[in-house]
Design an enzyme around this catalytic site. Sequence first.
Site, mmCIF file in Angstrom:
data_model
loop_
_atom_site.group_PDB
_atom_site.id
_atom_site.type_symbol
_atom_site.label_atom_id
_atom_site.label_comp_id
_atom_site.label_asym_id
_atom_site.label_seq_id
_atom_site.Cartn_x
_atom_site.Cartn_y
_atom_site.Cartn_z
ATOM 1 C CB SER A 108 -0.968 -0.032 1.189
ATOM 2 O OG SER A 108 -1.932 0.981 1.092
ATOM 3 C CG ASP A 162 -6.714 -2.826 -3.107
ATOM 4 O OD1 ASP A 162 -7.432 -2.046 -2.456
ATOM 5 O OD2 ASP A 162 -5.482 -2.926 -2.938
ATOM 6 C CG HIS A 194 -5.871 -2.101 0.619
ATOM 7 N ND1 HIS A 194 -4.992 -1.840 -0.404
ATOM 8 C CD2 HIS A 194 -5.448 -1.352 1.670
ATOM 9 C CE1 HIS A 194 -4.088 -0.961 -0.012
ATOM 10 N NE2 HIS A 194 -4.338 -0.661 1.250
#
Length: 223
Positions: A108, A162, A194
């Site tokens: 991320s 995601d 995610h």
Amino acid sequence: MANNRSFIVRLHGLGDSGPANEPIKSLFTSPEFKNTTWSFPSAPSNSVTCNNGAVMPSWFDVHELPVTANSPKDESGVLKAVQTVHAIIDKEIAAGTDPNNVFVCGFSQGGALTLASVLLYPKSLGGGAVFGGFVPFSSSMVEKISPNAKRTPILWSHGMADTTVLFEAGQVGPPFLAHVGVSCEFKAYPDLDHSISNEELRYLESWIKTYLGGTSPVICIGL
């Protein structure tokens, strides 16, 4: 000797902390990691635009969620965070570790920082792995990427489910890297949201081992 040991720095994601991620150590069970030393730094607390200005641990500002292929970028904040990662790598290299045994990995926001840190490092590193990340700067930054950095291979993994960093944000990574002249292996995970899966981490472990060349790496992991 320094060249026979590995050093892993884990760079956490937005709002997280380094110590909270220490359990990842137990997943790297291959003999190649038996002499690994881990470090789990925490990002400074900053105001984050996508969370209505709330102050939380963040390597740089994130302007909007979900992150898309065209989301605004905090390039100055990214460059400041890159200096932090480079200082960690520099210290280990100064202690005698071969930069070709340095691997930078992240998830991320940490994935975006991974990409920036690898591409802007002045030396060729062993590799960089991005999980659920995004390109954190514009094409104007390409001129700052050294010929040595372009030799560092990239592994890019992204969940197709995601909804925080959209799959489209990950998809722009490989063509961006191809334009730069950097080798990239892209892996899509159809049902992954995610998060980072044990399957991805197992592949990361094997991917790193293919680049070791008989010595252990320095690895920066940002999840």
